[in-house]
Enzyme design. Structure first.
Site, PDB file in Angstrom:
ATOM      1  N   ASP A 113      19.286 -54.839 -41.754  1.00  0.00           N
ATOM      2  CA  ASP A 113      18.060 -54.460 -41.049  1.00  0.00           C
ATOM      3  C   ASP A 113      16.934 -54.145 -42.035  1.00  0.00           C
ATOM      4  O   ASP A 113      17.151 -54.143 -43.253  1.00  0.00           O
ATOM      5  CB  ASP A 113      18.320 -53.266 -40.118  1.00  0.00           C
ATOM      6  CG  ASP A 113      18.927 -52.061 -40.830  1.00  0.00           C
ATOM      7  OD1 ASP A 113      19.060 -52.093 -42.073  1.00  0.00           O
ATOM      8  OD2 ASP A 113      19.271 -51.093 -40.145  1.00  0.00           O
TER       9      ASP A 113
ATOM     10  N   ASN B 182      21.884 -40.638 -33.935  1.00  0.00           N
ATOM     11  CA  ASN B 182      21.788 -40.965 -32.507  1.00  0.00           C
ATOM     12  C   ASN B 182      22.782 -42.055 -32.104  1.00  0.00           C
ATOM     13  O   ASN B 182      22.693 -42.600 -31.007  1.00  0.00           O
ATOM     14  CB  ASN B 182      20.363 -41.425 -32.176  1.00  0.00           C
ATOM     15  CG  ASN B 182      19.960 -42.651 -32.985  1.00  0.00           C
ATOM     16  OD1 ASN B 182      20.754 -43.155 -33.793  1.00  0.00           O
ATOM     17  ND2 ASN B 182      18.759 -43.141 -32.775  1.00  0.00           N
TER      18      ASN B 182
END
Ligand code: PGA
Length: 244
Positions: A67, A136
């Site tokens: 990413d 998260n």
């Protein structure tokens, strides 16, 4: 999915490095997808040392970056590009053709996504993916509520990712979007290692392993991967109730 627990970050990192080494030794044309971040740092360093010390034949392998922060240039120390070049690609002396990262500065990011998908397909899929986990539950920038069937895509970053992400940057940095390899690619990958260390990851790891599979916690997708391994140090495993 399998869960493996190591006494500390050092032994966990050595185990990850060994799997990277073995994957390329057994298949010199292997495609390896690497996350950046604090967790993969020591595994990558140990792998590079072992590969160089033992003259691993690495010139046919392909490396993908998982990413990148959209709009953050590669020379920025907080970019994934910077991490991967400085930790892995330069120390290994890889050739440019062996490396495929998203150019998050490109005008048309959809072309970056298509190109990454094509690289994966043209190389016969990903053999080994090494990922961390966000506070998260994200993997790469597959943020909560992401579709499990996404290939490479651009995504609005979650508030937690924007806040926690500041830790990589020498100065406060505006972060809003990410470009990432999607979870469909993770599912298609032959072997996936999700690694986590430290007590701060204990709660999200417990949820990842014990919650129902849901895109509210994207990492729960690991439960459904036949060759997925969650590799933890003792502290990150401390809240798990049942070991599968
Ligand atoms: P970290 O990042 O390895 O720096 O904790 C993990 C992630 O957000 O994927």
């Amino acid at each position: 999915m399998e869960t493996k627990i190591y006494p500390d970050y050092e032994t966990l990192s050595a185990a990850v490095a060994q799997i990277m080494f073995d994957t390329i030794q057994q298949k010199p044309t292997a495609v390896i997808c690497l996350a950046s971040g604090h967790t993969p740092l020591l595994p990558c360093q140990l792998f590079v040392k072992k590969a160089n010390d033992e003259h691993l034949h690495i010139s046919e392998a392909t490396f993908l970056g998982l990413d990148e922060w959209v709009g953050v240039p590669p020379e920025n120390e907080g970019s994934c590009h910077y991490f991967l070049y400085n930790t892995v690609f330069n120390p290994l002396g890889l050739q440019a053709g062996q490396i495929h990262l998203f150019n998050s500065m490109a005008d048309d990011l959809s072309i970056e996504c298509i190109t990454m998908d094509e690289v994966i397909e043209n190389n016969g899929g990903i053999d080994l993916m090494i990922v961390g986990i966000g506070m998260n539950g994200h993997i790469g920038f597959n943020e909560p509520e992401v579709s499990f069937t996404n290939l490479s895509h651009v995504i609005e970053l979650d508030k937690t990712t924007i806040e926690v992400g500041q830790k990589y940057f020498p100065a406060a940095t505006t972060l809003s979007k990410g470009i990432t390899i999607g979870l469909q690619h993770l599912m298609n990958t032959k072997q996936v290692l999700l690694i986590a260390n430290g007590e701060k990851k204990a709660t999200i790891i417990q949820q990842t392993i014990e919650s129902e599979v849901s895109n509210q916690i994207p990492a729960t997708i690991m439960q459904t991967h036949k060759h997925g391994v969650i590799m933890l140090d003792d502290a990150a495993s401390s809240k798990i109730n049942k070991i599968n």
